[in-house]
Design a protein around this motif. Structure first.
Motif, PDB file in Angstrom:
ATOM      1  N   VAL A 215       0.674  -1.201  -0.134  1.00 13.66           N
ATOM      2  CA  VAL A 215      -0.143  -0.044  -0.133  1.00 13.66           C
ATOM      3  C   VAL A 215       0.986   1.201   0.005  1.00 13.66           C
ATOM      4  O   VAL A 215       0.492   2.255  -0.584  1.00 13.66           O
ATOM      5  N   THR A 216       2.000   1.174   0.801  1.00 12.60           N
ATOM      6  CA  THR A 216       2.862   2.478   0.784  1.00 12.60           C
ATOM      7  C   THR A 216       3.513   2.777  -0.610  1.00 12.60           C
ATOM      8  O   THR A 216       3.911   3.931  -0.880  1.00 12.60           O
TER       9      THR A 216
ATOM     10  N   HIS B 198       1.753   3.031  -3.167  1.00 11.97           N
ATOM     11  CA  HIS B 198       0.766   3.622  -4.052  1.00 11.97           C
ATOM     12  C   HIS B 198      -0.191   4.887  -3.042  1.00 11.97           C
ATOM     13  O   HIS B 198      -0.635   5.641  -3.668  1.00 11.97           O
ATOM     14  N   LEU B 199       0.383   4.785  -2.045  1.00 11.46           N
ATOM     15  CA  LEU B 199      -0.285   6.033  -1.141  1.00 11.46           C
ATOM     16  C   LEU B 199       0.912   6.906  -0.466  1.00 11.46           C
ATOM     17  O   LEU B 199       1.689   6.122  -0.134  1.00 11.46           O
TER      18      LEU B 199
END
Length: 227
Positions: free
Chosen positions: A65-66, A68-69
């Protein structure tokens, strides 16, 4: 003539709501143990990140996730803790004080540790960090669960699905961790030797260490008698 040694009954985990957890007593010891356990849990996560040879299954998802965010790994841990807590609602799981503390403290502790230390280049040091992270995670798990303030968000999802589906805990855990690893890989998360070592070792380690730190609470009838 052999005299049998009395066997002490096994200490059981209490299934209490937040108010009952506070009324159960031994609060200074339990709060201290909860805090230490959750901080060490975050440190253990960071050690595996610094080792860079594979993360725990849920952290494969967090690391993906990190990518992409614009958030840190610790912030991803906090974010997914509250997402998982939403899944408790249809399962009718009851969060405790430790549940909410877990959702907040672990991610903050991981980010603080990562801010203080750099990843080593030497492979022996990286292996040492990975192994140390797994061992420390087992200890941290025993500490915070043994404080008897409730399950963490991910543990509660596992036990809730087990209770609702009737499937074994082992099967539910395997299915959950397989799912989050697959999602994490799709997002570019970090999978490696550490993931396998964690998956094989964390259950036995937590089971071994939990009796060392499980705080025995008075029987409910005894508490009523004192009130």
């Amino acid at each position: 003539m052999t005299i049998a040694t009395p066997v002490r009954p096994a200490i059981q985990l209490a299934d209490l709501g937040p108010v009952a957890q506070l009324r159960a007593g031994r609060l200074p010891l339990r709060f201290a143990q909860l805090a230490i356990g959750l901080v060490l849990y975050g440190v253990s996560l960071a050690l595996m990140v610094l080792g860079d040879i594979g993360l725990a299954p849920w952290d494969v998802l967090h690391s993906g996730v990190t990518r992409h965010l614009p958030i840190t790994l610790g912030q991803a841990v906090v974010l997914f803790s509250f997402v998982v807590l939403l899944l408790w609602i249809p399962l009718r799981e009851k969060p405790g004080i430790g549940t909410i503390a877990n959702a907040l403290v672990v991610g903050l502790s991981a980010d603080a540790t990562l801010a203080l230390f750099d990843a080593p280049a030497a492979m022996p040091a990286r292996i040492g960090l990975m192994v140390g992270g797994v061992l420390l995670c087992g200890l941290a798990t025993a500490l915070y669960i043994g404080a008897q303030f409730g399950r963490g968000p991910r543990d509660g999802l596992m036990t809730g699905l087990h209770r609702r589906t009737g499937l074994s805990l082992r099967l539910v855990r395997t299915a959950l961790e397989g799912t989050v690893v697959a999602l994490g890989l799709l997002l570019g998360g970090v999978l490696g030797l550490g993931t396998v070592v964690y998956a094989l070792a964390i259950g036995p380690l937590a089971q071994l260490m939990l009796p060392w730190f499980l705080i025995d609470l008075p029987d409910p009838a005894e508490r009523l008698g004192r009130d």
